[in-house]
Write an enzyme that holds these catalytic residues in place. Structure first.
Site, PDB file in Angstrom:
ATOM      1  N   TYR A   1      40.669  37.449 -13.605  1.00 40.17           N
ATOM      2  CA  TYR A   1      39.949  38.357 -13.335  1.00 40.17           C
ATOM      3  C   TYR A   1      37.941  37.739 -12.837  1.00 40.17           C
ATOM      4  O   TYR A   1      37.546  38.081 -12.338  1.00 40.17           O
ATOM      5  CB  TYR A   1      39.250  38.774 -15.154  1.00 40.17           C
ATOM      6  CG  TYR A   1      38.531  39.901 -15.132  1.00 40.17           C
ATOM      7  CD1 TYR A   1      37.874  40.710 -14.360  1.00 40.17           C
ATOM      8  CD2 TYR A   1      37.860  39.690 -16.937  1.00 40.17           C
ATOM      9  CE1 TYR A   1      37.117  41.624 -14.825  1.00 40.17           C
ATOM     10  CE2 TYR A   1      37.213  41.063 -17.078  1.00 40.17           C
ATOM     11  CZ  TYR A   1      36.310  42.100 -16.220  1.00 40.17           C
ATOM     12  OH  TYR A   1      35.005  42.853 -16.106  1.00 40.17           O
TER      13      TYR A   1
ATOM     14  N   ASP B   1      44.358  28.159  -8.074  1.00 41.17           N
ATOM     15  CA  ASP B   1      45.419  28.684  -9.321  1.00 41.17           C
ATOM     16  C   ASP B   1      47.131  28.761  -9.297  1.00 41.17           C
ATOM     17  O   ASP B   1      47.332  28.808  -8.494  1.00 41.17           O
ATOM     18  CB  ASP B   1      44.763  29.923  -9.269  1.00 41.17           C
ATOM     19  CG  ASP B   1      45.032  30.963 -10.593  1.00 41.17           C
ATOM     20  OD1 ASP B   1      45.911  31.179 -11.474  1.00 41.17           O
ATOM     21  OD2 ASP B   1      43.778  31.412 -11.005  1.00 41.17           O
TER      22      ASP B   1
ATOM     23  N   ALA C   1      41.366  28.347 -17.588  1.00 42.08           N
ATOM     24  CA  ALA C   1      41.652  27.934 -18.966  1.00 42.08           C
ATOM     25  C   ALA C   1      42.812  29.426 -19.211  1.00 42.08           C
ATOM     26  O   ALA C   1      43.444  29.734 -19.411  1.00 42.08           O
ATOM     27  CB  ALA C   1      40.948  27.951 -19.684  1.00 42.08           C
TER      28      ALA C   1
ATOM     29  N   TYR D   1      41.077  27.913 -29.358  1.00 44.34           N
ATOM     30  CA  TYR D   1      40.738  28.176 -28.910  1.00 44.34           C
ATOM     31  C   TYR D   1      38.944  27.885 -28.671  1.00 44.34           C
ATOM     32  O   TYR D   1      38.803  27.425 -27.360  1.00 44.34           O
ATOM     33  CB  TYR D   1      40.902  29.682 -28.705  1.00 44.34           C
ATOM     34  CG  TYR D   1      39.860  30.401 -27.024  1.00 44.34           C
ATOM     35  CD1 TYR D   1      39.974  30.019 -25.615  1.00 44.34           C
ATOM     36  CD2 TYR D   1      38.711  31.718 -28.021  1.00 44.34           C
ATOM     37  CE1 TYR D   1      38.876  29.901 -24.858  1.00 44.34           C
ATOM     38  CE2 TYR D   1      37.652  31.790 -26.083  1.00 44.34           C
ATOM     39  CZ  TYR D   1      38.062  31.403 -25.112  1.00 44.34           C
ATOM     40  OH  TYR D   1      37.494  31.510 -24.403  1.00 44.34           O
TER      41      TYR D   1
ATOM     42  N   ASP E   1      36.849  37.903 -39.112  1.00 48.40           N
ATOM     43  CA  ASP E   1      36.307  38.840 -37.736  1.00 48.40           C
ATOM     44  C   ASP E   1      35.063  39.007 -38.300  1.00 48.40           C
ATOM     45  O   ASP E   1      34.631  39.288 -39.517  1.00 48.40           O
ATOM     46  CB  ASP E   1      37.036  40.670 -38.164  1.00 48.40           C
ATOM     47  CG  ASP E   1      37.632  40.741 -36.688  1.00 48.40           C
ATOM     48  OD1 ASP E   1      38.327  39.349 -35.692  1.00 48.40           O
ATOM     49  OD2 ASP E   1      38.265  41.224 -36.118  1.00 48.40           O
TER      50      ASP E   1
END
Length: 330
Positions: free
Chosen positions: A23, A43, A83, A149, A290
């Site tokens: 993206y 890629d 990633a 992450y 969150d």
């Protein structure tokens, strides 16, 4: 390389874009080609799409770990997007992130050192900060990532700092939260979608029945979480500015964001307005971990890079994403 001068005073450069079929990488690659640079996309298509590689780019279908062979051809810089980026997956399968993010990036840095590649712009994340003590988040804020992450991205940032100092690489890391919008044929179409705006648009397209709102009792004006959103074109602009301002031997870090944020209900209501669809939504329990508000400060990027958001309007961001979603509905 020298010759044709592109935007921001950059001479025409030969650039390697890792993850350029994804993206953000595809949008940045497209903009770099338009600016007059020679762009090679690396890629492995594990999550990217072959038809997302912009025209005018040479495409090499290999992993980042094979970058040494490619960089041997001679490059002026690397923009590193490749990633793994799913928070939930990073918790259940951390090995994929330490190997796929950290080990692969170390091999990229080694290849840059070996072949004398002078510049690096790294697509980092504001997830390196974890749950902030205050917002908007500034670059000096404590880095306490709450998932593998974010931890792997922070580890890469540390590695970049040491390589810049020891080997003279001119490096910049850009940390941001939520990217949205699209640029013509380049947009968001992840195999596993976790981002709010494309998920809402999937409801509008009839691909899912409703959108889940995780908590409506947060300490915010409308009870829903507030998050930072940045248009992908503004992000691409920041990457090119980072190339122009990178300093040999230094690793500079910049946060990118809109400075105020939008609540889940604001995003949902704007999606309804843009698409003309009712978009059913259902409130459910909060997700553990969150934070109520996540907003990044871009003051340093504005003052040092001359960067600012040109596409701040939420309706504009969503309209671009909606146009793309209808073009690529699956």
């Amino acid at each position: 390389m020298t010759g044709l001068s592109s935007s921001y005073g950059l001479d025409r450069m030969r650039l390697l874009v890792t993850g350029g079929a994804g993206y953000i990488g595809s949008v940045c690659a497209a903009r770099l080609v338009e600016a007059g640079h020679e762009v090679v996309v690396l890629d492995d298509l594990s999550t990217g799409h072959r038809d997302a590689v912009p025209d005018g780019c040479r495409f090499i279908q290999r992993s980042v770990e094979d970058a040494a062979t490619v960089l041997a051809e001679g490059f002026d810089g690397v923009l590193h997007f490749a990633a793994r980026s799913l928070v939930g997956e990073s918790v259940t399968h951390p090995q994929r992130y330490w190997l796929g993010n950290v080990v692969a990036s170390l091999r990229l840095l080694e290849a840059m050192r070996e072949h004398g590649t002078p510049r690096l712009v790294f697509s980092s994340t504001a997830a390196t900060y974890g749950e902030p003590e205050s917002v908007p988040i500034i670059e000096e804020a404590a880095t306490r990532p709450t998932n593998p992450y974010g931890a792997t991205k922070l580890a890469i940032d540390h590695a970049i700092s040491s390589y810049a100092l020891a080997h003279g690489i001119a490096a910049v890391s850009l940390r941001y939260f939520n990217v949205a919008g699209a640029y013509g044929q380049y947009g968001e179409r992840h195999l596993v979608e976790t981002h709010l705006i494309p998920l809402i648009l999937q409801v509008a397209l009839g691909h899912r029945d409703e959108i889940m709102v995780f908590g409506d009792d947060w300490p915010t004006a409308d009870g829903t979480c507030i998050r930072d959103y940045i248009h992908v074109l503004d992000l691409a602009d920041a990457h090119e500015r980072a190339l122009a301002h990178a300093v040999p031997g230094q690793h500079r870090i910049y946060n990118l964001g809109n400075g105020t944020g939008f609540s889940v209900l604001q995003v949902l209501d704007t999606c309804r307005q843009v698409t003309g669809h009712p978009i059913p939504a259902r409130a459910t329990a909060r997700r553990p971990g969150d934070p109520a508000v996540l907003i990044a400060s871009s003051d340093r990027a504005r003052s040092e890079l001359g960067w600012k958001q040109e596409r701040c309007d939420l309706a504009m961001i969503i309209a671009d994403a909606w146009q793309f979603a209808r073009r690529y509905p699956r």
